[in-house]
Design an enzyme around this catalytic site. Sequence first.
Site, PDB file in Angstrom:
ATOM      1  N   LEU A  54      13.657  25.173  -3.879  1.00 16.47           N
ATOM      2  CA  LEU A  54      12.709  24.083  -3.459  1.00 16.47           C
ATOM      3  C   LEU A  54      13.305  23.288  -2.125  1.00 16.47           C
ATOM      4  O   LEU A  54      14.272  23.268  -1.812  1.00 16.47           O
ATOM      5  CB  LEU A  54      12.592  22.831  -4.566  1.00 16.47           C
ATOM      6  CG  LEU A  54      11.827  21.840  -4.225  1.00 16.47           C
ATOM      7  CD1 LEU A  54      10.398  22.091  -4.423  1.00 16.47           C
ATOM      8  CD2 LEU A  54      12.388  20.623  -5.120  1.00 16.47           C
ATOM      9  N   HIS A  57      12.901  -0.408  -5.903  1.00 14.80           N
ATOM     10  CA  HIS A  57      13.267   0.592  -4.969  1.00 14.80           C
ATOM     11  C   HIS A  57      14.197   1.614  -5.551  1.00 14.80           C
ATOM     12  O   HIS A  57      14.179   2.569  -5.457  1.00 14.80           O
ATOM     13  CB  HIS A  57      13.737   0.169  -3.626  1.00 14.80           C
ATOM     14  CG  HIS A  57      12.646  -0.395  -2.660  1.00 14.80           C
ATOM     15  ND1 HIS A  57      11.352   0.040  -2.696  1.00 14.80           N
ATOM     16  CD2 HIS A  57      12.912  -1.659  -2.057  1.00 14.80           C
ATOM     17  CE1 HIS A  57      10.784  -0.880  -1.892  1.00 14.80           C
ATOM     18  NE2 HIS A  57      11.563  -1.662  -1.346  1.00 14.80           N
ATOM     19  N   ASP A  91       4.416   4.952  -3.632  1.00 14.35           N
ATOM     20  CA  ASP A  91       3.947   3.435  -3.549  1.00 14.35           C
ATOM     21  C   ASP A  91       4.198   2.695  -4.858  1.00 14.35           C
ATOM     22  O   ASP A  91       3.574   3.249  -5.874  1.00 14.35           O
ATOM     23  CB  ASP A  91       2.727   3.559  -2.912  1.00 14.35           C
ATOM     24  CG  ASP A  91       2.523   1.967  -2.121  1.00 14.35           C
ATOM     25  OD1 ASP A  91       3.564   1.240  -1.892  1.00 14.35           O
ATOM     26  OD2 ASP A  91       1.338   1.784  -1.839  1.00 14.35           O
TER      27      ASP A  91
HETATM   28  C1  IPE Z   1       3.400   3.666   2.534  1.00 13.57           C
HETATM   29  O1  IPE Z   1       3.591   2.723   1.770  1.00 13.57           O
HETATM   30  C2  IPE Z   1       4.731   3.961   2.864  1.00 13.57           C
HETATM   31  C3  IPE Z   1       5.684   4.558   1.989  1.00 13.57           C
HETATM   32  C4  IPE Z   1       5.871   4.731   0.688  1.00 13.57           C
HETATM   33  C5  IPE Z   1       7.169   4.887   2.353  1.00 13.57           C
HETATM   34  P1  IPE Z   1       3.252   1.348   2.181  1.00 13.57           P
HETATM   35  O2  IPE Z   1       3.228   0.281   0.871  1.00 13.57           O
HETATM   36  O3  IPE Z   1       3.983   0.892   3.403  1.00 13.57           O
HETATM   37  O4  IPE Z   1       1.966   1.346   2.701  1.00 13.57           O
HETATM   38  P2  IPE Z   1       0.767   0.126   3.176  1.00 13.57           P
HETATM   39  O5  IPE Z   1       1.470  -0.718   4.068  1.00 13.57           O
HETATM   40  O6  IPE Z   1       0.462  -0.609   1.972  1.00 13.57           O
HETATM   41  O7  IPE Z   1      -0.179   0.856   3.791  1.00 13.57           O
HETATM   42  C1  IPE Z   2       7.009   1.954  -1.638  1.00 13.38           C
HETATM   43  O1  IPE Z   2       6.784   0.893  -2.425  1.00 13.38           O
HETATM   44  C2  IPE Z   2       8.371   1.908  -1.111  1.00 13.38           C
HETATM   45  C3  IPE Z   2       8.408   1.773   0.260  1.00 13.38           C
HETATM   46  C4  IPE Z   2       7.390   1.464   1.058  1.00 13.38           C
HETATM   47  C5  IPE Z   2       9.847   1.813   0.837  1.00 13.38           C
HETATM   48  P1  IPE Z   2       6.403  -0.560  -1.842  1.00 13.38           P
HETATM   49  O2  IPE Z   2       7.739  -1.272  -1.479  1.00 13.38           O
HETATM   50  O3  IPE Z   2       5.328  -0.440  -0.921  1.00 13.38           O
HETATM   51  O4  IPE Z   2       5.652  -1.229  -3.303  1.00 13.38           O
HETATM   52  P2  IPE Z   2       4.769  -2.372  -3.047  1.00 13.38           P
HETATM   53  O5  IPE Z   2       3.397  -1.601  -2.543  1.00 13.38           O
HETATM   54  O6  IPE Z   2       5.079  -3.332  -2.399  1.00 13.38           O
HETATM   55  O7  IPE Z   2       4.230  -2.489  -4.684  1.00 13.38           O
HETATM   56 MG    MG Z   3       3.597  -0.470  -0.658  1.00 11.46          MG
END
Ligand code: IPE
Ligand code: IPE
Ligand code: MG
Length: 248
Positions: free
Chosen positions: A135, A41, A24
């Site tokens: 792995l 990303h 995240d």
């Molecule tokens: C969780 O992250 C899902 C992934 C990293 C793929 P999110 O950014 O979607 O989670 P919330 O919405 O903050 O809980």
């Molecule tokens: C995690 O990073 C990746 C996915 C959920 C696909 P985020 O896109 O949730 O990044 P933040 O939380 O907005 O910084």
């Molecule tokens: Mg996020």
Amino acid sequence: MSTPTLKATPANPDVPRHIAIIMDGNGRWAKRRLMPRVAGHRKGVEALRGVIRACAERGVANLTVFAFSSENWRRPQDEVTLLMELFMRALENEVAKLHENGIRFRVIGDLSGFSERIQALIRDAEALTRDNTRLVLTVAANYGGRWDVVQAVKKLMASNLDPADVSEEMLAQQLSMADMPEPDLFIRTGGEQRISNFLLWQLAYTELYFTDALWPDFDNAALDAAIASYRARERRFGRTSEQVRAAS
Ligand code: IPE
Ligand code: IPE
Ligand code: MG
């Protein structure tokens, strides 16, 4: 085997056998640099490459990463489209390298949500790498922990079992990662302290580790800090500290 915590106290090796990660913070990483979210990303894919290599080098047998949750479809359409493109490019460009490095690639989640092209790439990648043993990399995509439990229940019900005979082991055997040990260590980057519908059943006795590091910044040192934190913990599985120490 899939549900060691239901039976005896599982062995507690120095190197986690299974690490599960919520990657995240990509969006915030990009925002801080005044870049579009998708740039975060893209950087996130690079960070994952590094973590896969580091886990293989450290002898971690299973790495499971949350790439796209069943709730992430709620994001703006253009971000979802770009994430799908990135997923497709990664499947096209990274799988051969994973295979060369002895890595088995798997995807868990409701694949019917993806395009035919992505589904075909996933099938090919899983078939190509199925005998690799260095792995196991599992990517959770269109995955939700609740979805996983529900699909397991559906399979159990279809087998016409007597409800009185249903056990925790039987349900666990129908989950997406039934053939793998449960995660020893869970890592979430990006500062949030929640599970966000990732592995629910399987994290019952996993050691949880949260870091403020944003996923694109998560490097070998950050991984080693997480593993060091895991090593310093006493996993009691319901027993007392004295019992655990007497047994080891
Ligand atoms: C969780 O992250 C899902 C992934 C990293 C793929 P999110 O950014 O979607 O989670 P919330 O919405 O903050 O809980
Ligand atoms: C995690 O990073 C990746 C996915 C959920 C696909 P985020 O896109 O949730 O990044 P933040 O939380 O907005 O910084
Ligand atoms: Mg996020």
